[in-house]
Design an enzyme around this catalytic site. Sequence first.
Site, short mmCIF file in Angstrom:
data_model
loop_
_atom_site.label_atom_id
_atom_site.label_comp_id
_atom_site.label_asym_id
_atom_site.label_seq_id
_atom_site.Cartn_x
_atom_site.Cartn_y
_atom_site.Cartn_z
N PHE A 129 0.86 -1.19 0.00
CA PHE A 129 0.00 0.00 0.00
C PHE A 129 0.89 1.24 0.00
O PHE A 129 1.74 1.40 0.88
CB PHE A 129 -0.95 0.05 1.21
CG PHE A 129 -1.87 1.24 1.13
CD1 PHE A 129 -3.01 1.22 0.34
CD2 PHE A 129 -1.56 2.42 1.81
CE1 PHE A 129 -3.85 2.34 0.23
CE2 PHE A 129 -2.40 3.54 1.71
CZ PHE A 129 -3.53 3.49 0.92
N ASP A 216 9.19 2.72 1.87
CA ASP A 216 7.98 3.42 2.30
C ASP A 216 7.81 3.17 3.79
O ASP A 216 7.35 2.11 4.22
CB ASP A 216 6.76 2.91 1.52
CG ASP A 216 5.47 3.59 1.95
OD1 ASP A 216 5.47 4.25 3.02
OD2 ASP A 216 4.46 3.46 1.23
N LYS A 245 2.49 9.82 8.49
CA LYS A 245 1.70 9.44 9.67
C LYS A 245 2.23 9.94 11.04
O LYS A 245 1.83 10.99 11.48
CB LYS A 245 1.50 7.93 9.69
CG LYS A 245 0.61 7.48 8.52
CD LYS A 245 0.03 6.09 8.70
CE LYS A 245 -1.10 5.81 7.73
NZ LYS A 245 -0.72 5.13 6.50
C1 LIG Z 1 -0.97 5.33 5.06
C2 LIG Z 1 0.08 4.92 4.11
C3 LIG Z 1 0.31 5.63 2.91
C4 LIG Z 1 -0.56 6.77 2.47
O1 LIG Z 1 -0.46 7.87 3.33
P1 LIG Z 1 -1.54 9.06 3.20
O2 LIG Z 1 -1.06 10.06 4.21
O3 LIG Z 1 -2.88 8.48 3.53
O4 LIG Z 1 -1.48 9.57 1.82
C5 LIG Z 1 1.35 5.22 2.11
N1 LIG Z 1 2.14 4.18 2.45
C6 LIG Z 1 1.94 3.47 3.58
C7 LIG Z 1 2.86 2.34 3.91
C8 LIG Z 1 0.90 3.81 4.44
O5 LIG Z 1 0.69 3.10 5.55
#
Ligand SMILES: *Cc1c(COP(=O)(O)O)cnc(C)c1O
Length: 394
Positions: A129, A216, A245
């Site tokens: 994701f 990521d 986050k």
């Molecule tokens: C939540 C998340 C995203 C997306 O972040 P947003 O602030 O919602 O755009 C991307 N990569 C990972 C691994 C995530 O957990």
Amino acid sequence: MTETALIPTYARLPVAFESGRGAWLTDTQGNTYLDALSGIAVCGLGHAHPAVTEAIQAQAAKLLHTSNLYQQPIQEAAGALLTRLAGMEKVFFCNSGAEANEGAIKLARLHGHRKGVEKPQLLVMNNAFHGRTLATLTATGSRKVQAGFEPLVSGFLRCGYNDLEAASALINSRSDIVAVLVEPVQGEGGVTPASDEFMNGLAALCQEKDLLLMLDEVQTGNGRTGRYFAYQHYDWTPDVLTTAKGLGNGVPVGAVMVSGKAADLFQPGHHGSTYGGNPLVCASVLAVLNTLEQEKLCERAAYLGDYLVQGLKQGLSDCAAVKTLRGKGLMIGIEMTQPCTELVKLALEAGLLINVTAGQVVRLLPPLTLTDAEADQLLERLIPVILKWAARLD
Ligand SMILES: *Cc1c(COP(=O)(O)O)cnc(C)c1O
């Protein structure tokens, strides 16, 4: 609520919170809940942390925004602290996780073109994701996220997560792969940690083939897994590191960090953001990172993660509906043998906020500031809910 002006992109639970303190939230009826989700790994310091509140209040009274057309000393300070803790060279501040990953994807393409690769390809993983923008939903390994938004962005190849053989076969068979984008622990995909072999293997392959290793860490970053960043469990450094986050504890902020062969790719005019790293969010970033360091919250996350997993293993040892328990630090997943989204509502009724991801994985992302007593309360509330739910199956 029957009437809403909001586009229904979310199926919301029938509860609204009015205030919070640490690991606790109070709803509009005055009920309190133990928050084992932290706004999806955002409020790592818990709600209304005094250091964050004071920093935001003081900054709001002084200056909110001037734009990146001017020097911004507080952004310099936040950048210096973040790159020091992350072990990276430089940072670009943006406003979300998806945006941070967009930046990373642009870096991969610059790196490819600099090497003379005409159509650079980025290797991404099954069940990944990376966000909801067009490029990041393309990078995401879920048809549910992509369906309806075709044509997808070109330039992405995919292999199995933790399948080093597949990754290495692809990389060795094509000269147009320029970068690998991977989560050290897949969050949305089901709280699945990468194997050490996979991460070390990817790092070695990227080094050998001159690919950018791009992590990521939007969810795994900022202390969540027991280190400031999850890659610090290993003995190499990525070229690109994205986070968001937990970085702002609730103010919208993201960051794309670079080092080594990615350090000088972005030049003036290549990337930008009107809001990115404005004084308000940087005040929060500084408060968050200073608190993580001063209160040794990485160590705390590692300790609490072990403690909770131990407690869950004990409490759920006889529960046949539990398939596996896994995680890293305070990113914990309990995979069930069948779909269990119902558990979210049952836990809510028991005064506990949890999440279910990938259909059958209970996901726990409690604040790093959780006390020992609160960790026990989490177990005392969650275990009976799961046992009761499991007893009603078949
Ligand atoms: C939540 C998340 C995203 C997306 O972040 P947003 O602030 O919602 O755009 C991307 N990569 C990972 C691994 C995530 O957990």
